[in-house]
Scaffold this motif. Structure first.
Motif, PDB file in Angstrom:
ATOM      1  N   PHE A  95      32.874  28.281  47.443  1.00 24.80           N
ATOM      2  CA  PHE A  95      32.388  29.487  46.774  1.00 24.80           C
ATOM      3  C   PHE A  95      33.287  29.892  45.602  1.00 24.80           C
ATOM      4  O   PHE A  95      34.463  29.535  45.538  1.00 24.80           O
ATOM      5  N   TYR A  96      32.728  30.668  44.686  1.00 23.91           N
ATOM      6  CA  TYR A  96      33.466  31.145  43.515  1.00 23.91           C
ATOM      7  C   TYR A  96      34.623  32.061  43.903  1.00 23.91           C
ATOM      8  O   TYR A  96      35.598  32.181  43.160  1.00 23.91           O
ATOM      9  N   ASP A  97      34.515  32.734  45.049  1.00 22.09           N
ATOM     10  CA  ASP A  97      35.592  33.634  45.464  1.00 22.09           C
ATOM     11  C   ASP A  97      36.451  33.037  46.572  1.00 22.09           C
ATOM     12  O   ASP A  97      37.263  33.741  47.177  1.00 22.09           O
ATOM     13  N   LEU A  98      36.257  31.750  46.853  1.00 20.51           N
ATOM     14  CA  LEU A  98      37.101  31.018  47.801  1.00 20.51           C
ATOM     15  C   LEU A  98      37.064  31.608  49.211  1.00 20.51           C
ATOM     16  O   LEU A  98      38.027  31.489  49.960  1.00 20.51           O
ATOM     17  N   ARG A  99      35.944  32.202  49.584  1.00 21.82           N
ATOM     18  CA  ARG A  99      35.911  32.915  50.863  1.00 21.82           C
ATOM     19  C   ARG A  99      35.686  32.019  52.077  1.00 21.82           C
ATOM     20  O   ARG A  99      35.730  32.503  53.210  1.00 21.82           O
ATOM     21  N   ALA A 100      35.454  30.738  51.862  1.00 22.84           N
ATOM     22  CA  ALA A 100      35.259  29.826  52.989  1.00 22.84           C
ATOM     23  C   ALA A 100      36.009  28.534  52.737  1.00 22.84           C
ATOM     24  O   ALA A 100      36.244  28.131  51.594  1.00 22.84           O
TER      25      ALA A 100
END
Length: 386
Positions: free
Chosen positions: A145-150
């Protein structure tokens, strides 16, 4: 030595089976091996999720089956379709409540369901997420993901199922979405048998195994034979002269500061001051509410327009122009002051057709484009995309 306008390509040295090209332009030597290289020939699987033909086939069926969505009309392939480079061709994705594919996709009842808030990233080569300049990566901790949440494809593949605007809709709550989908799968004999064959036991249809199956299929979506890959492996004729000139510009302009490694991404979040997409109706603050977004891969970029997390750059020329505007001190997002921009941003980019041609050399069309004729649920393959 061949002179090409303002630069020359020098000395090819074959080392450990890889050709090292040292390039010089205007007195500046650059070595692509220090920053960018060919993709590996094979993919690493997590130790607890080795691929088998049966597991990949199960994952592919699940990928195309809208049974995973609340209203049974959205599948993974709705927004990651092979005809669109495993993206969707839209600035912002339309999941729940949509119909059609690519640029023809629209909401059946506009204003009821929101757009998904970020541009759809391609799944091509997602198996290599997190790879560094040395070719090292760990599929268990691969950033998503773009926000590095996984981390990991196994974890990522489940999250859209529970997301309201992506697949869930209002049929389930977020807390019950996965269990509700699993109950649907258990009611289908083909899935019961396939999960039993792949994972063993009569209770094999679990969230963990659902994620593993989809991830196993996604790790087959590999394109590691682009012109750039062949060039870096020693075929000097694989790239055109324009692409070779563009490679020098790419390095000289500092693009490899963030677009590094075989995937042309450092997999870190950066603040670039990208404007919000007006379709959202709110400001997307990115990772940690700091307007930071992960560097996207440049692999297969010729297939995956539009660009940036907001999807507002329609062409690669638009992207280069965006960087020049930012570097000239323009504030493109009113919520992000120029002083907040990432310090890695370099001086102006050279807007060049050669640079764009080089980025086209990162595209490889030899990926799995086959689509199942049917899925175990009996629902329309891919969801409501006709």
């Amino acid at each position: 030595m061949t002179t090409l306008k303002t630069f020359a390509l020098f000395a090819s040295i074959v080392l450990f089976g890889t050709t090292v090209y040292s390039c010089q332009s205007n007195g500046l030597e650059v070595n692509p091996d220090e920053t960018i290289g060919a993709l590996p020939p094979t993919v690493i699987d997590p130790a607890d999720n080795p691929r088998t033909p049966e597991k990949v086939a199960l994952g592919k069926a699940l990928f195309y089956d809208p049974i995973l969505s609340g209203n049974k009309d959205v599948s993974c392939a709705t927004c990651h379709h092979p005809n669109l480079g495993y993206g969707d061709g839209l600035d912002l994705p339309i999941g729940v409540g949509g119909e059609g594919l690519g640029n023809s996709r629209r909401f059946r009842s506009p204003g009821v369901i929101p757009f998904t808030k970020r541009n759809t990233p391609t799944l091509l080569n997602v198996a290599f997420n997190g790879i560094d300049a040395h070719g090292t990566y760990n599929p268990v901790t691969a950033p998503m993901f773009y926000d590095l949440r996984a981390s990991s494809l196994e974890a990522q593949s489940l999250l859209p199922i529970a997301a309201f605007e992506e697949m869930r809709g209002d049929v389930f709550t977020e807390a019950t979405a996965i269990d509700s989908v699993l109950a649907r799968l258990r009611a289908i004999a083909t899935y019961r048998e396939s999960f039993r064959t792949v994972f063993g036991g009569n209770t094999a249809i679990t969230a963990q195994n659902l994620g593993k199956a989809i991830a196993a299929f996604e790790r087959t979506l590999v394109t590691n034979n682009a012109p750039f890959d062949r060039y870096r492996r020693g075929d000097a004729s694989a790239m055109t002269e324009a692409q070779k000139r563009g490679m020098v510009l790419f390095i000289q302009n500092g693009c490899t500061t963030c677009h590094s490694g075989p995937m042309f991404s450092d997999y870190k979040a950066h603040v670039l001051g990208v404007a919000d997409n007006d379709k959202l109706g709110f400001s997307d603050k990115g990772k940690d509410n700091k307007y930071a977004f992960r560097t996207p891969t440049l692999r297969n970029i010729a297939l995956t327009a539009p660009y940036m997390h907001n999807g507002k750059q329609q062409s690669l020329a638009d992207v280069l122009t965006f960087y020049d505007r930012v570097r000239d001190g323009e504030q493109l997002n009113p919520n992000v002051a120029v002083s907040q921009l990432d310090s890695l941003l370099r001086p102006r980019v050279t807007l060049s057709n050669d640079l764009i041609e080089f980025m086209h050399a990162l595209t490889d069309n030899s990926f799995d484009k086959s689509i199942p004729s049917q899925v175990p649920s009996g629902l329309p393959v891919g969801g409501r995309i006709q």
